[in-house]
Design an enzyme around this catalytic site. Structure first.
Site, short mmCIF file in Angstrom:
data_model
loop_
_atom_site.label_atom_id
_atom_site.label_comp_id
_atom_site.label_asym_id
_atom_site.label_seq_id
_atom_site.Cartn_x
_atom_site.Cartn_y
_atom_site.Cartn_z
N TYR A 188 4.09 54.37 82.02
CA TYR A 188 3.55 54.61 80.66
C TYR A 188 4.44 55.57 79.88
O TYR A 188 4.57 55.46 78.66
CB TYR A 188 2.09 55.08 80.72
N ARG A 203 6.95 53.18 78.39
CA ARG A 203 6.41 52.37 77.29
C ARG A 203 6.17 53.25 76.06
O ARG A 203 6.38 52.83 74.92
CB ARG A 203 5.11 51.68 77.72
N GLN A 224 -6.25 44.61 71.41
CA GLN A 224 -6.03 44.81 72.85
C GLN A 224 -4.78 45.66 73.05
O GLN A 224 -4.51 46.11 74.16
CB GLN A 224 -5.84 43.46 73.56
N VAL A 231 -2.05 48.72 72.93
CA VAL A 231 -2.16 50.17 73.11
C VAL A 231 -1.11 50.89 72.27
O VAL A 231 -1.05 52.12 72.27
CB VAL A 231 -2.03 50.54 74.61
N ASP A 232 -0.32 50.09 71.51
CA ASP A 232 0.66 50.74 70.62
C ASP A 232 -0.07 51.22 69.37
O ASP A 232 -1.24 50.91 69.15
CB ASP A 232 1.81 49.76 70.29
N HIS A 252 -8.31 48.49 74.81
CA HIS A 252 -7.65 48.80 76.10
C HIS A 252 -6.98 50.16 76.10
O HIS A 252 -6.16 50.43 76.97
CB HIS A 252 -6.63 47.69 76.44
N GLY A 309 -2.18 36.33 68.28
CA GLY A 309 -1.21 36.74 69.30
C GLY A 309 -1.78 37.16 70.63
O GLY A 309 -1.43 38.21 71.15
N THR A 310 -2.65 36.31 71.20
CA THR A 310 -3.20 36.62 72.52
C THR A 310 -3.42 35.33 73.30
O THR A 310 -3.76 34.30 72.74
CB THR A 310 -4.54 37.39 72.41
N1 APR Z 1 3.50 36.19 66.96
C1 APR Z 1 2.24 35.96 67.42
N2 APR Z 1 1.95 35.69 68.72
C2 APR Z 1 2.99 35.66 69.57
C3 APR Z 1 4.33 35.89 69.19
C4 APR Z 1 4.56 36.17 67.81
N3 APR Z 1 5.80 36.38 67.33
N4 APR Z 1 5.12 35.77 70.29
C5 APR Z 1 4.30 35.49 71.33
N5 APR Z 1 3.02 35.40 70.90
C6 APR Z 1 1.83 35.12 71.66
C7 APR Z 1 2.01 34.27 72.91
O1 APR Z 1 2.04 32.90 72.60
C8 APR Z 1 0.76 34.66 73.71
O2 APR Z 1 -0.34 33.85 73.37
O3 APR Z 1 1.30 36.34 72.13
C9 APR Z 1 0.47 36.09 73.26
C10 APR Z 1 0.78 37.13 74.31
O4 APR Z 1 -0.13 36.94 75.37
P1 APR Z 1 -0.20 38.03 76.52
O5 APR Z 1 1.19 38.45 76.90
O6 APR Z 1 -1.13 37.50 77.56
O7 APR Z 1 -0.87 39.29 75.78
P2 APR Z 1 -2.39 39.57 75.56
O8 APR Z 1 -3.15 38.30 75.38
O9 APR Z 1 -2.49 40.59 74.49
O10 APR Z 1 -2.82 40.23 76.97
C11 APR Z 1 -4.14 40.71 77.07
O11 APR Z 1 -3.63 41.65 79.24
O12 APR Z 1 -2.20 42.80 80.59
C12 APR Z 1 -3.34 42.91 79.85
O13 APR Z 1 -4.18 44.87 78.89
C13 APR Z 1 -3.16 43.92 78.75
O14 APR Z 1 -4.05 43.86 76.51
C14 APR Z 1 -3.34 43.10 77.48
C15 APR Z 1 -4.18 41.92 77.96
#
Ligand code: APR
Length: 228
Positions: free
Chosen positions: A54, A57, A87, A89-90, A105, A171-172
């Site tokens: 951390y 990061r 979700q 943490v930034d 988170h 973006g998740t």
């Molecule tokens: N714009 C929007 N979305 C994007 C971009 C972009 N430029 N680039 C990638 N993505 C998308 C990917 O397609 C994917 O769906 O962002 C998403 C990232 O997914 P993850 O890496 O799984 O991130 P997230 O869903 O936030 O993870 C959830 O998992 O590890 C834990 O606590 C951590 O909060 C995190 C949680």
């Protein structure tokens, strides 16, 4: 009366700022063993490695800036009553100027006392922690929700989503619960939008905008402002 716009963001929201997502190719969980650096068991087993992860990061945060997507969400506050539930943490939503940000988170710039989780401290820029760090005499840990831990902000977030006139997911992968379940708390008939270049499966009535955050939010703004 402005409509209540609730926006739920994940790591993809910060991708265009240069912060790695977790599960994309080359993502954070490809480089680090997630259960070693982001789980309650991992922290109990080797806290020094977790503090180091951390610290690294957090140091990266000082080298990145909010992107056009973060700023476009701030612009929407001129037309809507906006809550951002993230979700992430930034602190990029806050640095862009979003006024109501809820971190499900935790927050990278904060640590909390191990013996009293109501004692939360904001670290100074470039300040690092180790298992030997003491603040006000307390040993501290990252103010991050690790896997295997409760998500205390989830319940309050469901109440915010239940009051939304419009719900937007950005973006998740929608792969981590309970955050991914927020979608279930919208009132029936509430329009839902999902912005992601590689979207996960979502119910058919969700309006998917297959794009990155900046481009997708610009498209969303056009749609929402045409409807006003
Ligand atoms: N714009 C929007 N979305 C994007 C971009 C972009 N430029 N680039 C990638 N993505 C998308 C990917 O397609 C994917 O769906 O962002 C998403 C990232 O997914 P993850 O890496 O799984 O991130 P997230 O869903 O936030 O993870 C959830 O998992 O590890 C834990 O606590 C951590 O909060 C995190 C949680």
């Amino acid at each position: 009366m402005k409509k209540h716009l609730v926006i739920s963001t994940g790591a993809g929201m910060s991708a265009e700022s240069g912060i790695s997502t977790f599960r994309d190719a080359g993502g954070l969980w490809e480089k680090y063993p997630v259960m070693q650096v982001c789980s309650a068991d991992g922290f109990a087993r080797d806290p020094a490695i977790v503090h180091k992860f951390y610290n690294e990061r957090r140091a990266q945060l000082d080298t990145v800036s909010p992107n056009a997507g973060h700023r476009a969400l701030v612009d929407l506050e001129q037309h809507f009553d906006v809550d951002v539930i993230t979700q992430n943490v930034d602190d990029l939503h806050e640095r862009a100027g979003s006024t109501r940000v809820h971190h499900l988170h935790g927050e990278l710039r904060k640590v909390r006392a191990i013996d009293d989780d109501t004692l939360v401290y904001t670290l100074r820029p470039r300040e690092c922690t180790t298992p030997d760090t003491r603040i006000d005499g307390h040993a501290v840990r990252p103010h991050i929700v690790f896997f295997q831990e409760a998500v205390p902000e989830f319940e309050p977030a469901t109440k915010i989503v239940a009051g939304a006139d419009i719900f937007v997911i950005i973006g998740t992968t929608l792969s981590v619960y309970p955050a991914a379940a927020l979608l279930r708390y919208v009132r029936p008939g509430t329009p839902v939008y999902y912005i992601d270049p590689n979207p996960a499966d979502v119910p058919a009535d969700v309006h998917v905008i297959r794009a990155g955050a900046s481009e997708g939010i610009a498209e969303l703004a056009r749609i929402l402002l045409d409807k006003k």
